[in-house]
Design a protein around this motif. Structure first.
Motif, PDB file in Angstrom:
ATOM      1  N   HIS A 145      78.174  -3.423 107.325  1.00  0.00           N
ATOM      2  CA  HIS A 145      78.241  -2.286 106.283  1.00  0.00           C
ATOM      3  C   HIS A 145      78.005  -1.377 107.244  1.00  0.00           C
ATOM      4  CE1 HIS A 145      81.271  -5.389 104.317  1.00  0.00           C
ATOM      5  NE2 HIS A 145      80.151  -6.032 104.253  1.00  0.00           N
ATOM      6  N   GLY A 146      76.865  -0.697 107.527  1.00  0.00           N
ATOM      7  CA  GLY A 146      77.008   0.461 107.403  1.00  0.00           C
ATOM      8  C   GLY A 146      76.451   1.291 107.285  1.00  0.00           C
ATOM      9  N   VAL A 147      75.711   0.783 105.790  1.00  0.00           N
ATOM     10  CA  VAL A 147      75.636   1.704 105.249  1.00  0.00           C
ATOM     11  C   VAL A 147      73.566   1.827 104.481  1.00  0.00           C
ATOM     12  CG1 VAL A 147      77.391   1.457 104.224  1.00  0.00           C
ATOM     13  CG2 VAL A 147      75.392   0.253 102.957  1.00  0.00           C
ATOM     14  N   GLN A 148      73.267   2.443 104.391  1.00  0.00           N
ATOM     15  CA  GLN A 148      72.054   2.549 103.988  1.00  0.00           C
ATOM     16  C   GLN A 148      71.530   2.382 102.651  1.00  0.00           C
ATOM     17  OE1 GLN A 148      71.289   7.503 104.618  1.00  0.00           O
ATOM     18  NE2 GLN A 148      69.916   6.788 105.434  1.00  0.00           N
ATOM     19  N   LEU A 149      70.097   2.070 102.654  1.00  0.00           N
ATOM     20  CA  LEU A 149      69.584   1.445 100.848  1.00  0.00           C
ATOM     21  C   LEU A 149      67.877   2.182 101.280  1.00  0.00           C
ATOM     22  CD1 LEU A 149      68.691  -2.246 101.327  1.00  0.00           C
ATOM     23  CD2 LEU A 149      70.897  -1.175 100.187  1.00  0.00           C
ATOM     24  N   ILE A 150      67.776   3.007 100.078  1.00  0.00           N
ATOM     25  CA  ILE A 150      67.291   4.742 100.305  1.00  0.00           C
ATOM     26  C   ILE A 150      66.580   4.544  99.077  1.00  0.00           C
ATOM     27  CG2 ILE A 150      66.990   6.728  99.741  1.00  0.00           C
ATOM     28  CD1 ILE A 150      70.105   7.254 100.944  1.00  0.00           C
ATOM     29  N   ASP A 151      65.288   3.583  99.168  1.00  0.00           N
ATOM     30  CA  ASP A 151      64.176   3.481  98.518  1.00  0.00           C
ATOM     31  C   ASP A 151      63.281   5.283  98.317  1.00  0.00           C
ATOM     32  OD1 ASP A 151      64.436   0.524  97.412  1.00  0.00           O
ATOM     33  OD2 ASP A 151      64.102   0.824  98.981  1.00  0.00           O
ATOM     34  N   VAL A 152      63.580   5.747  96.680  1.00  0.00           N
ATOM     35  CA  VAL A 152      62.343   6.990  96.999  1.00  0.00           C
ATOM     36  C   VAL A 152      61.463   6.609  96.567  1.00  0.00           C
ATOM     37  CG1 VAL A 152      63.228   9.060  94.905  1.00  0.00           C
ATOM     38  CG2 VAL A 152      65.011   7.665  96.186  1.00  0.00           C
ATOM     39  N   ARG A 153      61.026   5.552  95.920  1.00  0.00           N
ATOM     40  CA  ARG A 153      59.775   5.390  95.944  1.00  0.00           C
ATOM     41  C   ARG A 153      58.833   4.503  97.070  1.00  0.00           C
ATOM     42  NH1 ARG A 153      59.739   4.110  89.424  1.00  0.00           N
ATOM     43  NH2 ARG A 153      58.727   5.788  88.663  1.00  0.00           N
ATOM     44  N   LYS A 154      59.281   4.635  98.356  1.00  0.00           N
ATOM     45  CA  LYS A 154      58.664   4.149  99.550  1.00  0.00           C
ATOM     46  C   LYS A 154      57.880   4.697  99.923  1.00  0.00           C
ATOM     47  CE  LYS A 154      59.501  -0.069 102.113  1.00  0.00           C
ATOM     48  NZ  LYS A 154      60.285  -0.268 102.666  1.00  0.00           N
ATOM     49  N   PRO A 155      56.167   4.820  99.591  1.00  0.00           N
ATOM     50  CA  PRO A 155      55.538   5.946  99.971  1.00  0.00           C
ATOM     51  C   PRO A 155      55.470   6.047 101.720  1.00  0.00           C
ATOM     52  CG  PRO A 155      54.237   3.542  99.509  1.00  0.00           C
ATOM     53  CD  PRO A 155      55.622   3.478  99.553  1.00  0.00           C
ATOM     54  N   LYS A 156      55.532   7.479 101.839  1.00  0.00           N
ATOM     55  CA  LYS A 156      55.559   8.469 103.229  1.00  0.00           C
ATOM     56  C   LYS A 156      54.986   7.309 103.987  1.00  0.00           C
ATOM     57  CE  LYS A 156      57.330  12.950 101.550  1.00  0.00           C
ATOM     58  NZ  LYS A 156      56.549  13.814 101.677  1.00  0.00           N
ATOM     59  N   PRO A 157      54.579   7.847 105.329  1.00  0.00           N
ATOM     60  CA  PRO A 157      53.736   6.578 105.996  1.00  0.00           C
ATOM     61  C   PRO A 157      52.812   7.968 106.241  1.00  0.00           C
ATOM     62  CG  PRO A 157      56.018   7.122 107.662  1.00  0.00           C
ATOM     63  CD  PRO A 157      56.007   7.604 106.176  1.00  0.00           C
ATOM     64  N   LYS A 158      50.833   7.112 105.963  1.00  0.00           N
ATOM     65  CA  LYS A 158      50.270   8.329 105.572  1.00  0.00           C
ATOM     66  C   LYS A 158      49.653   9.514 106.812  1.00  0.00           C
ATOM     67  CE  LYS A 158      46.904   4.809 104.314  1.00  0.00           C
ATOM     68  NZ  LYS A 158      45.583   3.732 104.170  1.00  0.00           N
ATOM     69  N   SER A 159      51.038   8.958 108.097  1.00  0.00           N
ATOM     70  CA  SER A 159      50.937  10.116 108.936  1.00  0.00           C
ATOM     71  C   SER A 159      51.650  11.515 108.260  1.00  0.00           C
ATOM     72  CB  SER A 159      51.092   9.787 110.416  1.00  0.00           C
ATOM     73  OG  SER A 159      52.836   9.403 110.183  1.00  0.00           O
ATOM     74  N   GLU A 160      52.393  11.344 107.473  1.00  0.00           N
ATOM     75  CA  GLU A 160      53.612  12.268 106.618  1.00  0.00           C
ATOM     76  C   GLU A 160      52.796  13.300 105.419  1.00  0.00           C
ATOM     77  OE1 GLU A 160      57.298  11.294 106.518  1.00  0.00           O
ATOM     78  OE2 GLU A 160      57.287  10.128 108.678  1.00  0.00           O
ATOM     79  N   LEU A 161      51.695  12.426 105.442  1.00  0.00           N
ATOM     80  CA  LEU A 161      50.978  12.924 104.313  1.00  0.00           C
ATOM     81  C   LEU A 161      49.994  14.675 104.534  1.00  0.00           C
ATOM     82  CD1 LEU A 161      50.581   9.886 102.166  1.00  0.00           C
ATOM     83  CD2 LEU A 161      52.124  11.611 101.966  1.00  0.00           C
ATOM     84  N   HIS A 162      49.671  14.837 103.285  1.00  0.00           N
ATOM     85  CA  HIS A 162      48.738  16.308 103.603  1.00  0.00           C
ATOM     86  C   HIS A 162      47.563  15.985 102.598  1.00  0.00           C
ATOM     87  CE1 HIS A 162      52.644  17.640 104.770  1.00  0.00           C
ATOM     88  NE2 HIS A 162      51.838  18.403 105.798  1.00  0.00           N
ATOM     89  N   PHE A 163      46.410  16.592 103.094  1.00  0.00           N
ATOM     90  CA  PHE A 163      44.754  17.034 102.641  1.00  0.00           C
ATOM     91  C   PHE A 163      45.316  18.023 101.567  1.00  0.00           C
ATOM     92  CE2 PHE A 163      42.964  12.863 104.689  1.00  0.00           C
ATOM     93  CZ  PHE A 163      43.027  12.140 103.908  1.00  0.00           C
ATOM     94  N   TRP A 164      44.290  18.414 100.886  1.00  0.00           N
ATOM     95  CA  TRP A 164      44.131  19.406  99.931  1.00  0.00           C
ATOM     96  C   TRP A 164      43.814  20.619 100.770  1.00  0.00           C
ATOM     97  CZ3 TRP A 164      40.290  22.856  97.870  1.00  0.00           C
ATOM     98  CH2 TRP A 164      40.880  23.796  96.332  1.00  0.00           C
TER      99      TRP A 164
END
Length: 357
Positions: free
Chosen positions: A127-146
């Motif tokens: 049906h051409g719609v999105q399933l948006i799982d807000v809690r799905k972890p980001k890929p580690k490549s998009e995460l940041h260290f302190w």
């Protein structure tokens, strides 16, 4: 604003598991809420069910009734409950499937991901719609260290922490941000949970779906990004869980990695046990010891806010007076009285101190 949305609450609108719905009904900048689907509160105004305030958000018995009676269409269907364990109730799955067939994108903050369910994923693709799982972890490549760059952000950070889970920290954080803006301050909110993302105010990340090594870095990155973009006078940061809750200790990241010099501490006087669960057997320590612990971390509690669930207004006022005398701090009922008193304090002490530095 992403578009019009309905909220699914599975008959729990008048109960605490629908806390995501409660937050969205109170306010969201991301969606225009045009209805709530809840069989047990159908025919009422959703705002009046949540806190007695009419918000012109009708409650429908089911999706079919919404489609028949609502003058507005919905682009999104939001899962508005946060049940223990974070699993999708079987009774909601059929409604979600029906919403997909009606061309609605589905947004969920559950720990169980809708996009991992083959039948729903196939239906959404059809049906051409999105399933948006807000809690799905980001890929580690998009995460940041302190990085330590947080020390270069001059705007004071006020963390809204609690003495337990489900205290209303996010609601108080939003109220503080809105009140600061109304008082002429440039304020930014940092959200740290799925409902905060759905409400769409400020920048942030979903703490409980972030790999532990990156929590401090994601918190810092959200503040750095927000400061670079908005140059606020003050930040208000949504807390999660509690420093000493054994089922989810959290808070030191805010105080240490986020360098939160100031804290607004939310407390529920009627609650005795962590998680509001006597069976666990862990009592919430006295609020005075929580304030001392925060001081030892190098931060200062500037006000206490009370969650008045389970109390009459008279009982809440009694606790308010008792804590003010015991703690020698402003004690505020945010839902009943607003938070202007805390904003006045921030303008006098926090912002002035920052300017002096």
């Amino acid at each position: 604003m992403d578009g019009n949305a309905i909220i699914l609450t599975n008959g729990l609108l008048n109960q605490f598991p629908a806390k995501t719905a409660h937050g969205l009904i109170r306010g969201t900048e991301r969606f225009q809420i045009v209805g709530v689907i809840d069989q047990n509160s159908a025919g009422q105004d959703a705002g009046e069910v949540v806190d007695g305030k009419k918000r012109n958000i009708p409650v429908y018995a089911d999706l079919s009734q919404f489609l028949q009676k609502s003058p507005q269409k919905a682009d999104y269907c939001l899962v508005g409950i946060a049940p223990k364990g974070g699993k999708l109730p079987a009774s909601m799955k059929q409604t979600i499937a029906e919403a997909i067939k009606e061309g609605m994108n589905i947004v969920s903050g559950l720990h169980e991901y809708l996009s991992d369910m083959p039948d729903l994923a196939a239906l959404a693709q059809e049906h051409g719609v999105q399933l948006i799982d807000v809690r799905k972890p980001k890929p580690k490549s998009e995460l940041h260290f302190w990085t330590g760059k947080i020390k270069d952000v001059p705007a004071p950070r006020v963390a809204v922490l609690g003495t337990d889970v489900r205290m209303g920290k996010r609601t108080t954080t939003r109220l503080l941000t809105q009140a600061a803006e109304a008082a002429g301050l440039k304020a930014q909110m940092i959200f740290t949970g799925q409902t905060g993302w759905m409400q769409g105010r400020g920048k942030g990340f979903i703490l409980d779906s972030t790999y532990n090594d990156f929590v401090s870095g994601e918190l810092e990155h959200a503040i750095l990004t927000s400061y670079a973009e908005h140059k606020p006078d003050v930040f208000f940061v949504e807390g999660q869980a509690a420093l000493r809750n054994p089922s989810g200790p959290c808070g030191s990241e805010y105080l240490v990695s986020g360098q939160m010099k100031y804290v607004v501490l939310q407390h529920a006087p009627a609650r005795i046990y962590f998680d509001d669960n006597e069976e666990l057997g862990f009592k919430i320590p006295p609020i005075s010891t929580e304030i001392e612990l925060i001081r030892l971390y190098g931060s200062k509690v500037i006000a206490v806010t009370l969650n008045t669930a389970g109390l009459s207004l008279e009982e809440a006022r009694t606790y308010q007076k008792q804590y003010q005398e015991e703690l020698n701090l402003p004690v505020v009922l945010p839902l009943e009285d607003g938070v202007d008193q805390i904003i006045d304090l921030i303008k006098q002490e926090v912002v002035k101190e920052t300017e002096a530095v």
